[in-house]
Structure formats: structure tokens, C-alpha cells
Design a protein around this motif. Structure first.
Motif, PDB file in Angstrom:
ATOM      1  N   LEU A   1       0.597  -1.329   0.048  1.00 28.10           N
ATOM      2  CA  LEU A   1       0.084   0.029  -0.151  1.00 28.10           C
ATOM      3  C   LEU A   1       0.793   1.378  -0.157  1.00 28.10           C
ATOM      4  CD1 LEU A   1      -2.642  -0.969   2.588  1.00 28.10           C
ATOM      5  CD2 LEU A   1      -2.948  -1.174  -0.022  1.00 28.10           C
TER       6      LEU A   1
ATOM      7  N   ILE B   1      -3.805   8.390   4.537  1.00 30.13           N
ATOM      8  CA  ILE B   1      -4.443   7.197   4.055  1.00 30.13           C
ATOM      9  C   ILE B   1      -3.640   6.141   3.404  1.00 30.13           C
ATOM     10  CG2 ILE B   1      -6.905   8.266   3.685  1.00 30.13           C
ATOM     11  CD1 ILE B   1      -5.780   8.437   0.709  1.00 30.13           C
ATOM     12  N   SER B   2      -3.593   5.049   3.290  1.00 28.28           N
ATOM     13  CA  SER B   2      -2.937   4.254   2.393  1.00 28.28           C
ATOM     14  C   SER B   2      -3.937   3.604   1.210  1.00 28.28           C
ATOM     15  CB  SER B   2      -2.459   2.979   3.155  1.00 28.28           C
ATOM     16  OG  SER B   2      -2.769   2.899   4.420  1.00 28.28           O
ATOM     17  N   ILE B   3      -3.235   3.542   0.014  1.00 32.99           N
ATOM     18  CA  ILE B   3      -3.907   3.072  -1.266  1.00 32.99           C
ATOM     19  C   ILE B   3      -3.278   2.299  -1.962  1.00 32.99           C
ATOM     20  CG2 ILE B   3      -2.885   5.195  -2.098  1.00 32.99           C
ATOM     21  CD1 ILE B   3      -5.607   5.615  -3.994  1.00 32.99           C
ATOM     22  N   LEU B   4      -4.187   1.361  -2.590  1.00 35.87           N
ATOM     23  CA  LEU B   4      -3.740   0.447  -3.528  1.00 35.87           C
ATOM     24  C   LEU B   4      -3.350   1.168  -4.787  1.00 35.87           C
ATOM     25  CD1 LEU B   4      -6.071  -2.656  -3.949  1.00 35.87           C
ATOM     26  CD2 LEU B   4      -3.892  -2.570  -3.114  1.00 35.87           C
TER      27      LEU B   4
ATOM     28  N   LEU C   1      -8.299  -6.735  -0.257  1.00 36.06           N
ATOM     29  CA  LEU C   1      -7.690  -6.100  -0.918  1.00 36.06           C
ATOM     30  C   LEU C   1      -6.913  -6.841  -2.292  1.00 36.06           C
ATOM     31  CD1 LEU C   1      -5.657  -3.756   1.819  1.00 36.06           C
ATOM     32  CD2 LEU C   1      -7.306  -3.150  -0.092  1.00 36.06           C
TER      33      LEU C   1
ATOM     34  N   GLU D   1      -7.213  -5.758  -6.104  1.00 36.82           N
ATOM     35  CA  GLU D   1      -5.601  -5.847  -6.819  1.00 36.82           C
ATOM     36  C   GLU D   1      -6.209  -6.512  -8.178  1.00 36.82           C
ATOM     37  OE1 GLU D   1      -2.496  -6.931  -4.159  1.00 36.82           O
ATOM     38  OE2 GLU D   1      -1.568  -5.002  -4.973  1.00 36.82           O
TER      39      GLU D   1
ATOM     40  N   MET E   1      -8.217  -4.852 -10.340  1.00 31.97           N
ATOM     41  CA  MET E   1      -7.429  -3.732 -11.163  1.00 31.97           C
ATOM     42  C   MET E   1      -6.607  -4.280 -12.104  1.00 31.97           C
ATOM     43  SD  MET E   1      -6.764  -1.428  -7.952  1.00 31.97           S
ATOM     44  CE  MET E   1      -5.653   0.074  -8.425  1.00 31.97           C
TER      45      MET E   1
ATOM     46  N   LYS F   1     -10.260   2.988  -7.165  1.00 29.53           N
ATOM     47  CA  LYS F   1      -9.224   3.434  -6.176  1.00 29.53           C
ATOM     48  C   LYS F   1      -9.689   2.613  -4.656  1.00 29.53           C
ATOM     49  CE  LYS F   1      -7.396   6.890  -8.507  1.00 29.53           C
ATOM     50  NZ  LYS F   1      -7.474   6.079  -9.729  1.00 29.53           N
ATOM     51  N   ALA F   2      -8.872   2.217  -4.052  1.00 30.09           N
ATOM     52  CA  ALA F   2      -9.261   1.433  -3.078  1.00 30.09           C
ATOM     53  C   ALA F   2      -8.118   2.137  -1.868  1.00 30.09           C
ATOM     54  CB  ALA F   2      -8.679   0.000  -2.718  1.00 30.09           C
ATOM     55  N   ILE F   3      -8.957   2.968  -1.027  1.00 34.77           N
ATOM     56  CA  ILE F   3      -8.252   3.844   0.054  1.00 34.77           C
ATOM     57  C   ILE F   3      -8.528   2.959   1.712  1.00 34.77           C
ATOM     58  CG2 ILE F   3      -8.281   6.150   1.065  1.00 34.77           C
ATOM     59  CD1 ILE F   3      -9.690   6.742  -1.713  1.00 34.77           C
ATOM     60  N   VAL F   4      -7.386   3.055   2.198  1.00 33.52           N
ATOM     61  CA  VAL F   4      -7.579   2.319   3.499  1.00 33.52           C
ATOM     62  C   VAL F   4      -7.439   3.394   4.652  1.00 33.52           C
ATOM     63  CG1 VAL F   4      -6.555   0.641   5.150  1.00 33.52           C
ATOM     64  CG2 VAL F   4      -6.984  -0.008   2.636  1.00 33.52           C
ATOM     65  N   SER F   5      -8.072   3.474   5.675  1.00 33.09           N
ATOM     66  CA  SER F   5      -7.588   4.317   6.901  1.00 33.09           C
ATOM     67  C   SER F   5      -8.197   3.746   7.974  1.00 33.09           C
ATOM     68  CB  SER F   5      -8.586   5.905   6.545  1.00 33.09           C
ATOM     69  OG  SER F   5      -9.714   5.484   6.392  1.00 33.09           O
ATOM     70  N   ASP F   6      -7.534   4.228   9.170  1.00 35.12           N
ATOM     71  CA  ASP F   6      -7.671   3.638  10.465  1.00 35.12           C
ATOM     72  C   ASP F   6      -8.683   4.644  11.146  1.00 35.12           C
ATOM     73  OD1 ASP F   6      -5.417   1.811  10.343  1.00 35.12           O
ATOM     74  OD2 ASP F   6      -4.173   3.565  10.600  1.00 35.12           O
TER      75      ASP F   6
END
Ligand SMILES: Nc1ncnc2c1ncn2[C@@H]1O[C@H](COP(=O)(O)O)[C@@H](O)[C@H]1O
Ligand SMILES: Nc1ncnc2c1ncn2[C@@H]1O[C@H](COP(=O)(O)O)[C@@H](O)[C@H]1O
Ligand SMILES: Nc1ncnc2c1ncn2[C@@H]1O[C@H](COP(=O)(O)O)[C@@H](O)[C@H]1O
Ligand code: NA
Ligand code: NA
Ligand code: NA
Lengths: 329, 106, 329, 329, 106, 106
Positions: B4, B93-96, E73, E77, E80, E87-92
Motif C-alpha cells: 500500500l 490514508i494508504s491506497i492500492l 484488497l 488488486e 485492477m 481506487k481502494a483507500i484504507v484508513s484507521d
């Protein structure tokens, strides 16, 4: 026709219903897109209609109407601006933003006036429609000039490049404003399209028109009542401006309609209505972009919450009286 | 999760009229894309019911690198200084990462 | 009827208005749901209408029409595919995705053609309507086959389970596509509902139809102009495909309409229009799902930004000429 | 008129089309705002219409109708509640929430019944319309009482201040519910507006009414089928309640319609339909606020997924038979 | 704040056509719920005005645990890699844990 | 970036009926503003298609300080305890501070 019987037009009654629903804190709410759909429909219909007739009308009178529409649009904001500054209730930048609204027009008020005249059986000229289209924009320019003039007096210096009010885009948007284009475009279409093909869309633009206007005013009622809730933000002095300014303007409008343009009672009433009505379509976005220092809730509360309801319920019959009096004498 | 990418998410809440202006600003700062969502809300400048165009809010999401973020925030600060009403929210954020497939080499 | 007078149909004029508004960067924008509402209305109305007449028409000719519609839907994409690959401007996967659009149809173009024929006072058969319904889907299947064939040639191996293009859902969706179901469903309803009860909805599906079509084309004008802005993405060579492909297809359509189906000028024109028009409803979502490698902005720009405007403004009168010429000879 | 020919009303056929589209997992979906627009239109139109006639009707019978509407609204939920608790399939709080829906009414079912009677050429009184307006709300109050009664029996103690079910707002909202205000408001407008001006909106409220109803039922078909998918959540025992409760209620309604109010076949059918129909407009939001412990998918599946389709397809012709039988005897 | 659970928020920005597909994928990975918002936007594949169905974007929000996130994820992936634009966005995030009331034991 | 204020973003996902109630609660806790977005979704209580008013979801965004957050979370916990279905999501954000221009001193 008495003010009371005016209240018996469905259009006005639906405005009252929307207003009441909001006051009673009903959960009745219009989907945003429906409001948009209704105004698109109304502008297209009135445009086709008027354009069709104007295509057959006297070009010279049309030119005159356009000229006087611009005169109204340029002078009314200046009058409003100095009244507001004199009142000492708002700073000069808010005064400029508010004044611009009163130089422009409200299609909703205009259409309600037409519904009123029709149910009163009063004939009216079609020229005021061009004036409606023309008057949306000039007031914006005056508003911008008043604003940057006030800024200079306030000594607010801005980074030239970024100063929005001189940003040409704001001016261009004043003329390419969606509702202006829709109205003018439909008028041209109504004027140049083959009569046979215009016939084919008559049921759409005529038969269901009054019903759509009712829904539109129902929604405006909700909106106006919501604005009234911001009344305290505005204060009594400013609120009274929202009533006195239109009445004053209506006289100027009636004089122009009757003496300068030689209209009958119907046409004179409509010009008075144009002068008296305040914009809530073209002007607010322009002011938000170009006079960001002004508080939107002030000009929106005045034009939508105070002037619009006043015009729809009390103003129109009043202006009709004034017109009758002028034309009569 | 090594795969990521670490990025910043800039969320701007403002009136719809400012959409064009802000997106142009972002483009000038080299931002590649954005996402806009219609919203309503309320704040110091009163209720934005979203019922009329004149008081609809929008949320603009911009995924960007920290280098791009700084100058863009300057621009937004400038707009706010001139009186424009907007909220600029930054979060991590973290993104693929995007791996475009061979075939789309048009 | 000359191409010029075609421009004097309100429907076409509103398309121009929308196009212009966008070019002038007006802020005129349609709420997304309004676009949806208009296409739902148009599909239902044309469906009820056509179904009502088809319920009284000759079943055998109907079968013929369906057969030839499928033939058109299956052959046109193949022709388009090889033209595109030959042009060397796009890779084979994009070629497959684009080609599929030209085998399918555009209800908006078809309805504009009907408005054109009506205001020109030309009679037309009701069978092309079934062809409209039938032609939405077959092109998608060909598109998928061309795509997976290209993939094999490109040596792109995919994890079988996850390969979307063989995913049955894509095929099912090609046939259960919302607008296809709406059109066919309404046709069936128009055919089987009691005439008395159909009468009750006539004002809705007939009287206001032309007006709704105008609003729809206004919106399409905005959309088309927005697409034109992506022109540079497409390039001249590809753009010319967006003009030459429909003209070529219209000849094939006219031949089938006149010689295979024996239609008159009206019906032949409509079949030519079906062949010439490119889909922007059923095909794009299918391609996005099944040929994800293809770039959506390529096929959308071509079908919406180039072919649709060309057909509405120049194509329809041209195809009418072609049809007159065939039927005449 | 047989149940089959009932299926040949476009309104019902469009309901079936929507239902089918969803079952076939078509991507046909209505924009949320369109659903809202349609119900606003339908309520306004039926209101204007009925109000216009009621303005010329007998006030005493009107009072009677209102009285019996309230009686129905207060008794049916109690019956439903005890049936549900006896069934042992849901806890008492869910029973209260579900029962409230069956004491209230569904405008969509009522309008379909009117379309049915019209195409069957059956005359009907206009009083049931007032009952429609009145019956939206009382059931909610009973629902709240049953809920807090159950809570006491369950020994659920709540922090007084925060207990929603006694929160006056919920009761007020039951009466200021958007659709109730729209319906009653339009009825009053139809009654007091000058006949001349009502004429001007007739094309809007009458001519296109049936078409709009078709679109509305198309959307309801989609919605109902989506609910059916939650069937397993509900279970057979509960589902059968969704069919038996309306049939039982229709008898009570028919008795009141004929013997208490002395209506003919048409009016009696409509009262039976009111009794049989279950709310999906006013009641669900009230229950979600005031009986949060109840599971929304239970009462929504029952009223939208089971009772509504049953009433539209089978119920209405059945209740018409029942009414004929009562009035005949 | 001990009472808050630590979770991941996965935000997916993509075209509406992919909604069904992505939600099915998430369900297969045991995700319990999701929230979808209509959006418009622009990126490498041009403007998505949201005016026509064919170019409407959506935001899919999925609250989930890190264990569930990883495999999901991977699926995204994969999509994609096959050319799908998302867009794949990860946050805490921290979230209030759900305590269902006694009464809803249906 | 020193100029950015550290704040909390509270995101509440719930049914539209609860909008008024939650916003009143937030106001009572001294919250100055909020932003609402229409959404659809699914969870333990089934699908919220957003097609009818009765099953539309909303996202409520509230930017606030940690001091204000705590009591507001208590209120939301209370609502959930009474059976209301909502998701309360907290995340850390930084935001551009508002500097109102001189002129708007109305
Ligand atoms: N505390 C807040 N949390 C979330 N959104 C806010 C907040 N304050 C303001 N907003 C949003 O920002 C817009 C403009 O705020 P304001 O400039 O304070 O009127 C409002 O209409 C809201 O949509
Ligand atoms: N930098 C970005 N920030 C926010 N959203 C983006 C960004 N880039 C792309 N998007 C969104 O993702 C969608 C697809 O992007 P793309 O695949 O680059 O065309 C766009 O339509 C936008 O809604
Ligand atoms: N895991 C999740 N991620 C994102 N949104 C969710 C999730 N679970 C539930 N929701 C949202 O919260 C709403 C209510 O959830 P529930 O109370 O579980 O039915 C749903 O309609 C969704 O919009
Ligand atoms: Na004015
Ligand atoms: Na074609
Ligand atoms: Na009932």
C-alpha cells in the motif's frame, strides 16, 4: 380583483401550503432534483410560449423593452445600495451583494403574476418576458462594481491575480447563467421553429403549465419558510427593506411600463412586478463567488424569505392596483 | 502492508459554486483526479439545505502526495482569506497502487 | 424536407441549445435523476404506443423485422472491428469495445428521426420499433466474443474463475438491461392492455411526448458537448470513424429496410437510422464490466460526442434522402 | 369484472413489469427522487380532484366518514397486535410496530383500486378519500401505546427524558407527516380555489394522472420484489399474516362502508381497500423513531413485499366481489 | 477511549457498474455491511459527470477488521490487474461497538 | 504542518429518520456545524436501497474537538442502547483553521 381572491389561485394556495408545512415542522421535503426539474420546465415553457408570440410581435417595441429593462437593472441596485448603507445595518460589502438581488428579477414571481392576471381575465403584452430574460444579469455587474468600490473605500487590498470580482469568469457566468440561457434559448426556439412543430409541444408547454407552477410554488413555500427561520439573523430594519424596496421599485416599474413603453394594465403590472421582484437564481451564486465577504444568509433570507412571499401574497395584487391607477389616469 | 502507498486525502467541504474554481486550482497544482459528492449541511453561514442550487454543498475528495498537498493548501487558505467559506480536511490514508494492464496502451 | 428545415424541429433546436450552453461554459446542468426520468418516460411512451399498434399488426412481418434486426446487430460490429483494427489507431480490445456500440442502437436518435418524419409528414411502419428493442443486445455478445478472441491473440491469460467476459452475468445483463426491459415490457403492455384502459394513458404517452423529447435532447446536447471536449483523446482518424461508420451502416440498413422488409420511405429511413446509430445506454456498462482493458472515454466520446450529434443534425435528413432514393428507384 | 381482466389495467401490468424486472435481476432502477416526485404528484392530483368534489358534497356524511375512519384506524392495529403475539413468531415490540402498519393505509393501493373501478365502469363516492387522509395517522398512536405497554410488560425501563415513544415529536410528526399534509392541503385547495382556476390545472391533475400512476406502480413493483427477497427473514407464518390480515380487515371495512356509511358498491370497495391496505409511507418512519427495538426489515417486508402486491393483484378484485355481495344482499 | 473498537475503513471509488461486483466480492470475504454514496469525478479515464448512468461514480465504504481487509484488497488488486478502474483507500478508524438491546431477539 | 489544527472527524451512518434527532443532539453538545450526504447501504437490518424515503441512509460528518466528541459519543451510545441503528466512526484529521476576513463583521 381583490387581494383575497388572489389567495384563491391554486398557485398561491400551494405556496401557502408549503410555507405552512414548514412552519408546522412537517417532514414534507422536496427532492433537490425536483426543484431543478420544475424550474427547467417553467423556463422552457414560458420561453417557447413567449418566443412564439414575440416572433410575431413588433421588433421596435421589443428593443425599447430591452433598453428599459437594462435601465431598471442598472439603477435599482444603486438605489438599494445607498438605502442599505444609510440604514447602517450592514457593511458596504453586504449592501452591495443585497442590492444586486433587487436589480435582478424572480421568474417565480413573474409567473405567479401571469397566473394572477389570467385568472383575473386581464390581457397582458408579451414584451415583459424579454425584460425578464434581460434583467437577470445587468444587476450583477453593478453589484460587482459597488463591491469593489466598497473594498477600495474599506482599503481592502487584494492580490490582483486572485481577485474574483474582476475575474472575467464571474461576468461571463452572469450571462451564461443556466436559467438565462434556458429562457433566451427557448424564446428563440419558439420564435424560429416551424409553427407546425411548435403545435406538437403545445400540450407540454401549455396544458400542464399551471399544475407545474403549483408544485414549484409549493417547493418555494417550503424554501421561503425555512429562510424566515433565519429572520433573527436579519433583524427588523433589514426585513423592512425587503418589503419597502419592492414597493418603491414597483412604482418605478409601473411608470416605465405605462409611460415609457405604453403598455396596458396587464403589461404595466408585469413590469412593476419585474422591478419589485428580487433574484434568487442568477445573483446569489455570482455574489457568493465575487463578493465572498458578504454573508449569503443575509441576501438569501431577504430575497427568498421576505421579498418573495411578500410579492406573491400581497405585492402582486397591489402592483395590479397601482398599474390600474396609472393606466386609468 | 508494504504494497500500500502512503498518501494524503484532502477533503474539501464547500458550496457548489466553488466546485469549478477549486478543481481548476487543484489541476494547476498538478492533481490528477478528484471525486465530488453532493451534500447538505449547516455551519456559521446558516443552513445549506441542498434544496436549491444556491445552497447545495459539495464534498471534494482529492487523493494526493504530501508535496502536492502543501501548495494546494496555500491556495485554499488564500480563498478563505478572501472570505470564501470552505473546510479543508487532511487525513492520512494508504491506497492500492494502480498497475495499468498492458492492453490499455492506447 | 431539407436538412435546414430539419434544424427547425424543436427537438433538434434544443439539442443545439444544450450543445451551445456547454460550449459557452454555461453552468446549465441537468440533475442526474432528470436525465433518468426522461429516458424512462420516453421508453415507456414509445413502448406503449408501438405495442398498441403492433398488437394490431402483421405477426409475420414482425418476425422478419426481428430476424433482420439480429442480422444487423451481429454483422455491423464485425465490420466496425476490422475497420478499427485496420486503422491501427486502437488496440484490438478497444476496437472490440467500440465496435459493439455501432452494432447496437440509440433510442434518442430513433425518436428524433420519428419527430423528423412526423413534422415532414412522412408515414412510417411501426415494425422498426421492435427492431429498436431487439438490436440493443446482440451487438454486446459479438463485442464479448471479439474481445476474448483478441485477448487470446494478445496472449492475455486470465484466471478462469474471474474472467468477466465469460461471466454469464454480463450476457444476462445484456438482455435484462433496464432500458431493454422497459421498452419490451411497455410494448407488451400496450399490446395486451384493454384498449379502453390504454386510452386513459394516451394523454400521458402522446400529448406531452414531444415536449419531453425536447428536454431529453437538451440534456443530450450538454452531454455530447462535454464529450467533444475529450476529442483530443480520440484523434481525427478515430473521429472520422464516428462519422463514416454510421453513413456506411445506413446504406446496409436502407437496403434491408426496403428490399428485405419492403418498407416505405418512412420505415426504410428508420431502419437506416437504427443501423447508423450507436448505443450509449446498454453497451457501455456491459463493456466496462466485460472489457475493462478498453478505455471508456474512447467509446463514449465516439458514440455520444461524435456519432450521436452527427446523426441528429446531419445523419437523419441524409438517411431520409437515401431511403427516398432507394424506394424511389 | 374478473380478476384476470384486472390484470389488464396498465397500472397493474406496470407493477408486474417492475416486479419481474427485479426478479430477473435487471439493472432497471428508479432514481430515488423520481419515486418521490411521483408520490408528490399523485397525492396532489388525487387531493385537488377529491377536494373539488368534496367541496360540493354533503358535510354530514363527510363527518361520518371521518369518524369511522378513526374507528378503523384505532381497532385494526389492536386486532393485528393480538394475532401476531398469539402467533408467537415475533416479540411484542415487533408485533406493535407491524400492527400499526395495518391500521394505517396505502395511497398506492387506493389509487390502483380507483383505476380498477374506473376501467370497470363502477361509480364510487368521494368520501373514502377523506378517510384515506384521516387513516394515515391514528394507527401510529395505537402503535406507540402498544409498544410502551409491551415495554412495561418486558420490564424495559428507559431513561424518561430520552424515551422516544413518549417524545411528543413522534406524535406531532404522525400528523404533520409530509404525505398527510400534501393530501389534506391539496383537498382544501381543490375545495376553496375558484372553479375557474381549478379548471386551469385539470389537465395536469387529470389527463396525465393514469400515466403517472403507471410509473409509480412500476417503481413499487421493483420495490416490492426487492422486499420479497427478505422473505426468509420473515418466515411463512408471518407472511401468511400479510395475506390474512388484509382479507379479514376488508370484511370489516366493507361492513362499515355499506351498513354504517351506506355507500354503493364503489364506495364500499374503497373502504374495504382502505381497511385492507397497509402503510409504507407514514408509519415506518414513525416506528423507526419510536420503536427502535423493532426490526424495520420485518414490517417493511410485510407491508411492501407481501400485503401491497397481494392487494394490487388479488385483493382489489376480491374486495370488489365482497362489496358487490354485501350491497347486493 | 477504551470503549471504541479499532477498525479499518476501506473506501472504494469506482464506476457504478462495478457496485454489484464489488459488493458480492466483499460479501464472499465475510463483510457484514457497506455504505454506498453517489459521486462524480475525474481521473485518468476522463470526466465522470454523473449525468448519465454510464458515467456515474460511487464511493463504497466498508468498515472491517484488518484480517478481513487483506484478502479483500487481494481481490480488488486482481480486478485492477484485469483493467478495472477503482481506487481502494484504507484508513484507521475507531468505532462505537454495537450493543443490541434485549428486545430485538427475533 | 503547524498551521493545521488537529481535530476529530465523527462520521455517523444511519437512517434518514434519525437525521433531525442526531443533529439536535449534536447542537445541544455545542457542535457548530455538520455535513450530511445521502447514501444507501446494507447491514444487519437488511438493504437500505435509498429508493424510498423509508430506507434511505445518510452519512453525517461532524468536525469537532475531542472535548466535544466524548459527551456526544455518550449520547449516541444511549441511542444505540435504545435500539437505534447507527454507526459512529471516529478518525483523526487536521484542518485549515478559519480566519474570517475583516469585512464580514456584521
Ligand atoms: N463542524 C462541522 N462539521 C462538518 N461540516 C461542517 C462543520 N461546520 C461547517 N461544516 C460544513 O461546511 C459548510 C460551510 O460552513 P460555514 O462556512 O461554517 O457556514 C456547512 O454548510 C457544512 O456543510
Ligand atoms: N486523485 C484522486 N483523488 C480523488 N478521486 C480520484 C482521484 N483520481 C481518480 N479519482 C476517482 O476515481 C475515478 C476513476 O479514476 P481513473 O481510473 O483515474 O479514471 C475518477 O472518476 C474519480 O472519481
Ligand atoms: N461494515 C459496514 N461498513 C460500512 N457501512 C456499514 C457497515 N455495516 C452497516 N453499515 C451501514 O449502516 C447501516 C445500518 O447498519 P445495520 O444497523 O447493521 O443494519 C447500513 O444500512 C449501512 O449503510
Ligand atoms: Na427587481
Ligand atoms: Na447501429
Ligand atoms: Na389498513
Amino acid at each position: 380583483m381583490s387581494g383575497l381572491s388572489n389567495l384563491l389561485i391554486p398557485a398561491v394556495l400551494f405556496f401557502a401550503l408549503g410555507f405552512l408545512a414548514r412552519i408546522l415542522r412537517s417532514d414534507l421535503r422536496f427532492p433537490p432534483d425536483l426543484a431543478k426539474l420544475l424550474s427547467i420546465y417553467l423556463l422552457v415553457s414560458i420561453g417557447i410560449h413567449g418566443g412564439y408570440e414575440l416572433g410575431r410581435a413588433d421588433i421596435l417595441t421589443g428593443m425599447h423593452a430591452v433598453f428599459w429593462a437594462i435601465v431598471l437593472g442598472l439603477t435599482l441596485p444603486v438605489i438599494g445600495y445607498f438605502l442599505l448603507v444609510a440604514s447602517r445595518k450592514v457593511d458596504t460589502l453586504n449592501a452591495a451583494a443585497i442590492a444586486a438581488h433587487y436589480g435582478s428579477v424572480s421568474a417565480g414571481t413573474f409567473l405567479t403574476a401571469i397566473a394572477y392576471l389570467q385568472s383575473a381575465g386581464v390581457q397582458y403584452e408579451s414584451y415583459p418576458l424579454i425584460m425578464l430574460a434581460v434583467m437577470e444579469s445587468p444587476a450583477i455587474i453593478i453589484g460587482l462594481l459597488l463591491a469593489s468600490w466598497s473594498r477600495r473605500r474599506l482599503g481592502i487590498v487584494r492580490e490582483g491575480t486572485e481577485d474574483d470580482s474582476h475575474h472575467p469568469s464571474v461576468l461571463r457566468e452572469a450571462f451564461t447563467n443556466g436559467s438565462v440561457m434556458l429562457l433566451i434559448g427557448s424564446m428563440i426556439i419558439g420564435a424560429i421553429a416551424s409553427p407546425k412543430s411548435v403545435e406538437a409541444i403545445k400540450p407540454f408547454v401549455s396544458d400542464i403549465f399551471m399544475g407545474m407552477l403549483c408544485l414549484f410554488l409549493l417547493e418555494m413555500g417550503l424554501e421561503a419558510a425555512r429562510r424566515i427561520e433565519d429572520f433573527r439573523r436579519v433583524g427588523l430594519a433589514l426585513a423592512s427593506f425587503g418589503v419597502l424596496m419592492p414597493v418603491g421599485s414597483s412604482f418605478i416599474g409601473a411608470v416605465i411600463g405605462h409611460y415609457a413603453l405604453g403598455f396596458g394594465v396587464g403589461g404595466t403590472t408585469l413590469v412593476a412586478v419585474l422591478a419589485a421582484s428580487a433574484s434568487y437564481i442568477a445573483v446569489p451564486p455570482a455574489m457568493r463567488l465575487a463578493v465572498p465577504e458578504a454573508n449569503p444568509s443575509l441576501y438569501l433570507t431577504l430575497s427568498l424569505g421576505i421579498t418573495f412571499p411578500f410579492n406573491v401574497v400581497i405585492g402582486i395584487p397591489l402592483y395590479h392596483r397601482i398599474a390600474t391607477w396609472f393606466v386609468g389616469s | 502492508m508494504r504494497r500500500l502507498e502512503q498518501k494524503k486525502l484532502l477533503t474539501i467541504i464547500t458550496a457548489r459554486e466553488l466546485e469549478k474554481k477549486i478543481i481548476e486550482t487543484a489541476r494547476r497544482r498538478g492533481v490528477g483526479g478528484y471525486t465530488v459528492v453532493q451534500a447538505s449541511g449547516a455551519g456559521a453561514s446558516g443552513i445549506q439545505s441542498g434544496m436549491l442550487d444556491i445552497d447545495s454543498n459539495i464534498l471534494i475528495y482529492i487523493i494526493l502526495s504530501e508535496q502536492r498537498l502543501i501548495p494546494l493548501l496555500d491556495d485554499l487558505e488564500g480563498m478563505m482569506a478572501r472570505g470564501h467559506r470552505l473546510k479543508a480536511i487532511v487525513s492520512d490514508i494508504s491506497i492500492l497502487p494502480r498497475k495499468p494492464p498492458a492492453a490499455t496502451s492506447v
